[in-house]
Design a protein around this motif. Structure first.
Motif, PDB file in Angstrom:
ATOM      1  N   MET A 177     -19.582  -8.386  24.311  1.00  0.00           N
ATOM      2  CA  MET A 177     -18.345  -7.603  24.524  1.00  0.00           C
ATOM      3  C   MET A 177     -17.132  -8.174  23.801  1.00  0.00           C
ATOM      4  N   CYS A 198     -11.628  -8.140  27.389  1.00  0.00           N
ATOM      5  CA  CYS A 198     -13.096  -8.244  27.384  1.00  0.00           C
ATOM      6  C   CYS A 198     -13.524  -9.680  27.664  1.00  0.00           C
ATOM      7  N   ASN A 201     -12.127 -11.715  29.481  1.00  0.00           N
ATOM      8  CA  ASN A 201     -11.953 -11.967  30.921  1.00  0.00           C
ATOM      9  C   ASN A 201     -13.021 -11.325  31.791  1.00  0.00           C
ATOM     10  N   VAL A 202     -13.833 -10.458  31.237  1.00  0.00           N
ATOM     11  CA  VAL A 202     -14.943  -9.895  32.021  1.00  0.00           C
ATOM     12  C   VAL A 202     -15.927 -11.038  32.281  1.00  0.00           C
ATOM     13  N   GLU A 229     -19.015 -13.434  32.708  1.00  0.00           N
ATOM     14  CA  GLU A 229     -20.376 -13.469  32.162  1.00  0.00           C
ATOM     15  C   GLU A 229     -21.383 -13.425  33.313  1.00  0.00           C
ATOM     16  N   ARG A 241     -21.773 -10.470  28.977  1.00  0.00           N
ATOM     17  CA  ARG A 241     -20.809  -9.868  29.909  1.00  0.00           C
ATOM     18  C   ARG A 241     -21.283  -8.501  30.392  1.00  0.00           C
ATOM     19  N   CYS A 242     -22.061  -7.827  29.554  1.00  0.00           N
ATOM     20  CA  CYS A 242     -22.557  -6.497  29.921  1.00  0.00           C
ATOM     21  C   CYS A 242     -24.005  -6.371  29.442  1.00  0.00           C
ATOM     22  N   ARG A 289     -18.790  -1.588  31.671  1.00  0.00           N
ATOM     23  CA  ARG A 289     -17.603  -2.294  32.169  1.00  0.00           C
ATOM     24  C   ARG A 289     -16.370  -1.506  31.716  1.00  0.00           C
ATOM     25  N   THR A 330     -12.094  -1.451  30.832  1.00  0.00           N
ATOM     26  CA  THR A 330     -10.842  -2.168  30.536  1.00  0.00           C
ATOM     27  C   THR A 330      -9.761  -1.122  30.254  1.00  0.00           C
ATOM     28  N   HIS A 359     -16.922   0.216  28.266  1.00  0.00           N
ATOM     29  CA  HIS A 359     -17.825  -0.453  27.334  1.00  0.00           C
ATOM     30  C   HIS A 359     -19.233  -0.332  27.884  1.00  0.00           C
TER      31      HIS A 359
END
Ligand code: AR6
Length: 207
Positions: free
Chosen positions: A60, A82, A84-85, A87, A93-94, A100, A102, A114
């Motif tokens: 991401m 991103c 900050n999403v 892990e 992250r995704c 996800r 944002t 995303h």
């Protein structure tokens, strides 16, 4: 729009000379699937809860294709958001098939959802993964009260998904959510993909 009387069509801009050609397929009295050529980074719906979908990778943090274009247009704040999403495991992250959300930052659309489509030749079940990517991004949109959402052709670039098979998954997935959105758009960059999507929508939605 076939029925529904008072429903106003949203004002939409994806820029460019192709932005006039939007083909609309009613999904319910109050919702429609719309197919157009254009640049998804330019898409928005005025004064509404709108989101574009980014065909991202698991990290991401940006990439090529539509992902790169979306990050360039959104500005560095998007990469920071991103980052900050959290892990779910190192470097992920995704996961494939998940989604996800944002803010859109400098994009005209207010949010970015995303999602990660399958690499067609690598994924053990690309159809299930692509369906998950559509469903989960639509679920995230619904949870966030998004009423207008725009998709590119997820996995149809670098990830190598055949256009016709991808169109079947994309359109049938969106149809399942007919009652949850006012408009679901496909904003397609390439003539070939636009034509495949139109043919598939005619086949799946008009009988
Ligand atoms: N607007 C709409 N569609 C676009 C745009 C745009 N501005 N730019 C490209 N497309 P791809 P994938 C089309 O490769 O296959 C990235 O590096 C493009 O013509 O963007 O899911 C990510 O970081 C194609 O039809 O996404 C991942 O690593 C479609 O968008 C990986 O690529 C999707 O092509 C994801 O690969």
């Amino acid at each position: 729009f076939a029925r529904g009387g008072g429903s106003r069509s949203a004002r939409v801009s994806t820029g460019g000379e192709d932005s006039h050609r939007i083909v609309s397929f009613p999904l319910s009295p109050s919702s429609a699937l719309k197919i157009q050529k254009g640049d998804i980074t330019r898409w928005f719906v005025d004064g509404s809860s709108d989101a574009i979908v980014n065909p991202a990778n698991k990290r991401m943090l940006g990439g090529g294709g539509a992902d790169g274009a979306i990050h360039r247009a959104a500005g560095p704040e998007l990469r920071a958001a991103c980052h900050n999403v959290p892990e779910v495991r190192p470097g992920v992250r995704c996961p494939t098939g998940e989604a996800r959300i944002t803010p859109g930052f400098r994009l005209p659309a207010s949010r970015v959802i995303h999602t990660v489509g399958p690499m067609y030749d690598v994924d053990s079940n690309p159809e299930a993964s692509l369906r998950n990517a559509y469903r989960n991004s639509l679920l995230v949109a619904r949870e966030n009260n998004i009423q207008y959402i725009a998709y590119p052709a997820i996995s149809c670039g670098v990830y190598g998904y055949p256009y016709d098979e991808a169109a079947t998954v994309a359109i049938s997935s969106v149809r399942e959510f007919a009652n949850d959105f006012k408009e679901v758009h496909f904003v397609l960059f390439l003539d070939d993909i636009f034509n495949v999507w139109l043919n598939k929508a005619n086949e799946l939605l008009q009988n």
